[in-house]
Design an enzyme around this catalytic site. Sequence first.
Site, mmCIF file in Angstrom:
data_model
loop_
_atom_site.group_PDB
_atom_site.id
_atom_site.type_symbol
_atom_site.label_atom_id
_atom_site.label_comp_id
_atom_site.label_asym_id
_atom_site.label_seq_id
_atom_site.Cartn_x
_atom_site.Cartn_y
_atom_site.Cartn_z
ATOM 1 C CB CYS A 72 -0.951 -0.008 1.196
ATOM 2 S SG CYS A 72 -0.125 0.226 2.790
ATOM 3 C CB ALA A 73 0.227 4.819 0.416
#
Length: 377
Positions: A72-73
């Site tokens: 994810c980020a």
Amino acid sequence: MPTPITTSELAKKIVNHEETLILDVRNTDEFDNWKIEGSKVEVINEPYFNLLDGIEPVAGKVNKDSEVIVVCAKGGSSQMVAELLEEEGGFTNTFNLEGGMKAWSEHLEPVKIGDLTDGGSIYQFVRLGKGCLSYLIESNGEAAIVDTNRMIDIYQDFAKDKDIKIKHLIDTHLHADHISGGRDLAEKVGGTYYLPPKDANEVTFDYTPVEDGNDIVVGNTKVKVHAIYSPGHTIGSTSFIIDNKYLLTGDILFVKSIGRPDLAGKAEDWVGDLRSTLYSRYKELSDDLIVLPAHYSFAEELGKGGSVSARLGDLYERNEGLQVEDEAVFRKMVTENLPPQPNFYHEIRETNMGKVTPENEKQREMETGPNRCAVHG
């Protein structure tokens, strides 16, 4: 619990061309803009919010026994998804990328390119999450670094491990897609920072000009960094020949593409310089020079061990940007067939000029995303 995997561990898998399955749980627009890539990398995108009520959206896409790296980020949402895969889906081999894409953007993977004639070596630092390439040339206990990235600790640790002193920091041009670490590292190690003067009209700091024909000697041997003025990407773009064997082309020539001339708003003015450099000046050089660019754009450009390089003569045979004989067609290609500008490119240029000094977290945000320095045929 899912096993954490570091950016270094993931990088080793990619540069060694190992089969790698990634589940990216960022929003689709973020994924479409920028993702982890490699010759043997398969990426599935399923936004995190689609998995809150169950893992059904990915259950049919991934074998439960497959090694799955969730991304994810920043590493938080991916940890939760990896746990769901194990707890609800019975997945047995899940990993969570520590720090997510934010950390991936900053990882540098050193790859040895080769030995130099009179002793010493040249290394390429591959920034897999950004497509940036920088170089360390070392000889007899001294080193020069070309196109240094912002994460200067990595170069310092590498030099310490090799017991070499960094003496010269060189930028091939004023960068617009990433923040240069050259000046900061020069200050840290007491080295000299070099910049082409035609790119330095607006800089706010002292630098050492590097111009056509200049030699920078590394160590007590005959290893020389020889400058060649090669405008087109910027008005000051300068290439370097190392040991009469390697040609560091900056952002003028890549393995599968050529540099764009528009990042300072000067496309129409600089396209003639770009053509002259690629179709005349480089043509005068030896076909046997090994081209080492400052960026790459495609996973297939990663060769053995993750290095990015090509013989100059071979590029004149297969790089589409070097095959356009009609000057008008070439001009149209490099002024009209351009990808979007790099994220924050104006702010990055101002940072590299010394006009602004963003906080570290802002600098990380400014660099997020792919490099966009090339024209793609």
